[in-house]
Design a protein around this motif. Structure first.
Motif, short mmCIF file in Angstrom:
data_model
loop_
_atom_site.label_atom_id
_atom_site.label_comp_id
_atom_site.label_asym_id
_atom_site.label_seq_id
_atom_site.Cartn_x
_atom_site.Cartn_y
_atom_site.Cartn_z
N ALA A 30 26.95 71.19 13.94
CA ALA A 30 27.98 70.89 14.72
C ALA A 30 29.50 71.27 14.48
CB ALA A 30 27.93 69.29 14.97
N ILE A 31 29.51 71.06 13.05
CA ILE A 31 30.82 71.42 12.46
C ILE A 31 30.91 73.05 12.57
CG2 ILE A 31 31.88 71.86 10.01
CD1 ILE A 31 30.66 68.72 9.47
N THR A 46 22.36 68.66 14.30
CA THR A 46 22.76 68.18 12.96
C THR A 46 24.48 68.11 12.84
OG1 THR A 46 22.62 70.27 11.95
CG2 THR A 46 20.57 68.84 11.98
N LEU A 47 24.67 67.31 12.08
CA LEU A 47 26.10 67.39 11.74
C LEU A 47 26.52 68.80 11.24
CD1 LEU A 47 28.83 65.90 11.75
CD2 LEU A 47 28.16 64.87 9.33
N LYS A 48 25.78 69.34 10.36
CA LYS A 48 26.08 70.63 9.64
C LYS A 48 26.34 71.72 10.97
CE LYS A 48 24.34 74.33 6.89
NZ LYS A 48 23.10 74.49 5.79
#
Length: 311
Positions: free
Chosen positions: A201-202, A197-199
């Protein structure tokens, strides 16, 4: 000075360093592998002896990382000579400590010495990476780069290859505990998700940046805050018995951070003194003993040197 024989030691490594999957790693002082290499009058590379592997490794030079890198190196520099290799494994196989990488790096360093050092360490790195492809199916550099270059390394890019040696804070101590179980690298890679998920990854990007910044500034608190793996550790932890308790014990004993070394099952922790590092080793050992798993422990500063001649 050209030599007819050399004896070389190459160190084990901790890959990933929690948040840096396939891009971060550091070298240890022990364990590691030792290679004795000499020129012969034949026209081929031969592995004449392997010790410490329990008979598991092939003596066919085309199927062993030590032999593969020697043949690739000689072909690259356009030289033809017979080579005899003795490989002495001083570390457990399938430990998550870069066993195949240490063999490849020791052999590369040795053949480069025998041939008069025609290549720099960075120029030798692609050969070691191809040996990793033979060993585990992926030409990754997070073990071979620190073993060859020493210290902490960052693989900024694979295409094109761009590897940076990072600062090693002076008081940083590594504790590595190898539980007596085996996890195949292929199995540890197969359970990983193909997307994140982008979350997540950040969070991971922030930790990688924080860890690199912490190393560069010798900011131990920042290093500790950044030793968090949002993506890989939660899955690979399932393969290691009592992992949650092992990690908790390490943190309670004073670790800056604790995670899985490479694909496991070895566990690493970082701290700022040998005394704390030994206390962490004892705590992790006790946590594994709760589930009747024996261990080997190593506590030392980060190895900034990499491979070295022993003779």
């Amino acid at each position: 000075m050209l030599r007819d024989s050399v004896r070389v030691y190459a160190p084990a490594t901790v890959a990933n360093v929690a948040c840096g999957f396939d891009v971060l790693g550091f070298a240890l002082y022990e364990p590691g592998d030792e290679i004795v290499m000499r020129k012969t009058n034949s026209d081929k590379t031969e592995i004449v002896l392997i010790t410490g592997d329990g008979g598991k490794l092939s003596r066919d030079a085309s199927k062993n990382t030590a032999g593969v890198v020697v043949d690739a190196f000689l072909q690259h520099i356009g030289q033809k000579t017979g080579i005899a290799i003795e490989l002495h494994k001083k570390m457990p196989l399938g430990s998550g400590l870069g066993s195949s990488a240490a063999s490849a790096v020791a052999a590369l360093f040795a053949i480069n010495e025998l041939m008069g050092q025609p290549l720099t360490r960075l120029e030798m790195l692609p050969f070691a990476m191809e040996a990793e492809r033979l060993a585990c199916g992926a030409a990754h550099a997070d073990n071979v780069a620190p073993s060859l270059l020493g210290g902490f390394t960052l693989v900024r890019s694979y295409e094109p290859l761009d590897v940076i040696k990072l600062n090693t804070p002076p008081d940083l101590v590594a504790t590595v505990v190898h539980p007596h179980i085996e996890i195949r690298t292929e199995d540890a890679r197969s359970i990983l998700r193909k997307s994140v998920t982008l979350k997540d990854a950040i969070i991971q990007w922030g930790n990688v940046g924080g860890l690199v910044a912490g190393l560069l500034m010798s900011d131990y608190a920042l290093i500790g805050r950044s030793l968090h793996d949002q993506i890989v550790e939660p899955l690979r932890a399932l393969l290691i018995p009592n992992f949650a308790q092992v990690k908790k014990a390490a943190m309670q004993a004073g670790a800056l951070g604790c995670s899985i070394s490479g694909s496991g099952p070895s566990i690493f922790a970082l701290s700022t003194s040998h005394e704390t590092g030994q206390r962490i080793a004892d705590a992790i050992t006790a946590a594994f003993a709760e589930v009747n798993i024996a261990t080997d422990c190593y506590v030392s500063p980060i190895n900034a040197e990499g491979p070295r001649l022993l003779d």
